[in-house]
Write a protein that holds these residues in place. Structure first.
Motif, PDB file in Angstrom:
ATOM      1  N   VAL A 167       0.835  -1.204   0.000  1.00 59.28           N
ATOM      2  CA  VAL A 167       0.000   0.000   0.000  1.00 59.28           C
ATOM      3  C   VAL A 167       0.869   1.252   0.000  1.00 59.28           C
ATOM      4  CG1 VAL A 167      -1.657   1.333   1.352  1.00 59.28           C
ATOM      5  CG2 VAL A 167      -1.972  -1.134   1.080  1.00 59.28           C
ATOM      6  N   PHE A 168       1.948   1.234   0.772  1.00 62.00           N
ATOM      7  CA  PHE A 168       2.868   2.378   0.795  1.00 62.00           C
ATOM      8  C   PHE A 168       3.471   2.619  -0.587  1.00 62.00           C
ATOM      9  CE2 PHE A 168       7.270   3.943   1.458  1.00 62.00           C
ATOM     10  CZ  PHE A 168       6.956   5.189   1.973  1.00 62.00           C
ATOM     11  N   MET A 169       3.862   1.561  -1.266  1.00 63.55           N
ATOM     12  CA  MET A 169       4.388   1.682  -2.623  1.00 63.55           C
ATOM     13  C   MET A 169       3.341   2.272  -3.560  1.00 63.55           C
ATOM     14  SD  MET A 169       5.556  -1.364  -5.226  1.00 63.55           S
ATOM     15  CE  MET A 169       6.831  -1.970  -4.142  1.00 63.55           C
ATOM     16  N   LEU A 170       2.105   1.815  -3.425  1.00 64.73           N
ATOM     17  CA  LEU A 170       1.024   2.301  -4.272  1.00 64.73           C
ATOM     18  C   LEU A 170       0.746   3.782  -4.009  1.00 64.73           C
ATOM     19  CD1 LEU A 170      -1.017   1.341  -6.401  1.00 64.73           C
ATOM     20  CD2 LEU A 170      -2.603   0.825  -4.540  1.00 64.73           C
ATOM     21  N   VAL A 171       0.796   4.193  -2.742  1.00 63.95           N
ATOM     22  CA  VAL A 171       0.570   5.605  -2.390  1.00 63.95           C
ATOM     23  C   VAL A 171       1.638   6.492  -3.016  1.00 63.95           C
ATOM     24  CG1 VAL A 171       0.588   7.255  -0.483  1.00 63.95           C
ATOM     25  CG2 VAL A 171      -0.717   5.132  -0.284  1.00 63.95           C
ATOM     26  N   LEU A 172       2.891   6.051  -2.990  1.00 64.82           N
ATOM     27  CA  LEU A 172       3.969   6.826  -3.600  1.00 64.82           C
ATOM     28  C   LEU A 172       3.736   7.018  -5.096  1.00 64.82           C
ATOM     29  CD1 LEU A 172       7.175   5.382  -1.878  1.00 64.82           C
ATOM     30  CD2 LEU A 172       5.976   7.506  -1.361  1.00 64.82           C
ATOM     31  N   VAL A 173       3.300   5.953  -5.763  1.00 65.44           N
ATOM     32  CA  VAL A 173       3.022   6.038  -7.198  1.00 65.44           C
ATOM     33  C   VAL A 173       1.883   7.016  -7.461  1.00 65.44           C
ATOM     34  CG1 VAL A 173       2.232   4.739  -9.219  1.00 65.44           C
ATOM     35  CG2 VAL A 173       3.910   3.731  -7.657  1.00 65.44           C
ATOM     36  N   LEU A 174       0.837   6.941  -6.659  1.00 64.05           N
ATOM     37  CA  LEU A 174      -0.315   7.815  -6.850  1.00 64.05           C
ATOM     38  C   LEU A 174       0.042   9.282  -6.587  1.00 64.05           C
ATOM     39  CD1 LEU A 174      -3.175   5.679  -5.248  1.00 64.05           C
ATOM     40  CD2 LEU A 174      -2.763   6.109  -7.674  1.00 64.05           C
TER      41      LEU A 174
END
Length: 413
Positions: free
Chosen positions: A372-379
């Motif tokens: 989820v942290f990785m996804l938040v960074l991408v977003l």
């Protein structure tokens, strides 16, 4: 992926043969993977056969299934067990685990280099010019603190969990988004000019929606097999039927989206049906990258300037090893994107249906939070692309608060 991007950023923009580098990297990686696969399955087959023979001698049945070994079990249980059956097993054990240690050290170097290159090349590094050790030291300290999790008795379990969510979920999803960005977003303004914004959005959203919907249907219809016997007897047929339904939904939806987009097309100039179809379905962003890459090492006086979608240039790209051919665009926009999206959905469905590795949910949550942290960074980067710009040069603001506000103002890429 970040490591490869960091390494490639050191190449010359005017001399590096990108097409040759791409072929060398992909073929070398695939060749080593195939070589490793042959070695691993030979060992697994040998261990399974030996187990069956030894148990048969005493009238028992082998209950071990070495073919189910994966990840940590494959590297630290199955393969070392196979090495133990060779002559001088201590020698081969030292060689094998020595290779793993060297691989770990090399990986640590590359991960640190990824962070150093990113900070030095972004506007912070260009503005303040930090020394290399000032980046490496906090990076290594953070890595050390994060790695303490693996030093406890449950460390091997967390290593397996985090590896699964970072690679099987995270890296595959990042690859999907990269293909989407290059194939579907980059140079989308050129499509708007030719057929209109509404037409392009109908086609793009329709393709992605029906691809996702068809994939979900294909994965959801078979359900979960109640037993191994039912899996072998019935699951294959039901899965085949579900695959057919999913493909039908996708292709019919894709066709409908294309037809509606053609009807709604309204560009700045009147163009024919073929030109409209190419404006909608073509890979304009990839063609722009192909044009740049194919002209880097080209002898323009002898061969002329390489131009995408012209007979002479595309024919040359088919037989020249230093060029990207037209198939590259199709692979990025359609094949690789669709394949990676399906793989992402399949991985997520498998882990939702059955807890990964049989681990308890309170342990799996660690890997899920990292994903989820990785996804938040991408977003964050997708929604606020200006954070990658130099606010001192592009914002036009004098105060730090003004620059910060400018950076976190949403802007279309």
């Amino acid at each position: 992926m970040g490591v490869m991007t960091a390494y490639s950023s050191h190449n010359s923009k005017t001399k590096t043969n990108v097409a040759m580098s791409e072929k060398a990297i992909s073929l070398s990686d695939t060749g080593i993977a195939l070589l490793g696969g042959f070695a691993i399955y030979e060992v697994l087959g040998h261990m399974q056969t030996q187990c069956v023979k030894q148990k048969a001698l005493i009238g028992e049945t082998c209950t071990e299934n070495y073919y189910e070994q994966a990840s940590m079990g494959l590297a630290f249980i199955a393969y070392p067990s196979g090495l133990a059956t060779l002559e001088a097993p201590q020698f081969w054990g030292i060689i094998f685990f020595g290779c793993l240690i060297m691989l770990g050290i090399d990986s640590a170097f590359s991960l640190a280099e990824c962070m150093v290159t990113f900070i030095k090349d972004c506007w912070i590094g260009l503005k303040y010019r930090p020394k290399t050790w000032m980046i490496v030291l906090p990076t290594c300290i953070v890595g050390l603190l994060a790695g303490l999790l693996y030093c406890f008795s449950s460390g091997i379990i967390y290593l397996d969990i985090i590896d699964n969510y970072l690679n099987n979920w995270g890296m595959v999803l990042i690859g999907t988004l990269e293909c989407f960005a290059v194939g579907w977003v980059y140079k989308i303004d050129e499509q708007y000019e030719k057929v209109g914004r509404l037409s392009v959005l109908v086609y793009n959203i329709g393709f992605v929606f029906f691809l996702l919907f068809g994939t979900i249907v294909a994965l959801a219809m078979p359900g979960k097999a109640p037993s191994e016997a039912a899996l072998l007897k019935e699951y294959g047929t039901s899965q085949g039927e579900a695959l057919g339904v999913g493909l039908a939904i996708f292709f019919i939806g894709w066709l409908i989206s294309t037809c509606v987009a053609i009807v709604l097309s309204k560009g700045q100039e009147q163009i024919g049906l073929g030109s409209k179809l190419w404006a909608l379905m073509g890979w304009h962003g990839v063609d722009d990258l192909r044009t740049q890459a194919n002209n880097i090492v080209r002898n323009k006086e002898k061969d002329g300037v390489w131009v995408a979608n012209t007979w002479k240039s595309e024919f040359q790209a088919l037989y020249r090893h230093d060029c990207f051919c037209i198939a590259f665009g199709f692979l990025i926009k359609y094949f690789s994107y669709a394949l990676l999206l399906v793989v992402t959905c399949t991985n997520i469905k498998g882990d939702i249906e059955t807890a990964y590795g049989g681990y308890p949910s309170d342990m799996l949550i660690v890997g899920q939070l990292i994903f989820v942290f990785m996804l938040v960074l991408v977003l964050i980067v997708a929604i606020f692309p200006r954070i990658m710009y130099d606010p001192f040069k592009h914002s036009g603001r004098d105060s730090h608060l003004g620059r910060l506000t400018w950076m976190f103002t949403p802007k279309a890429c």
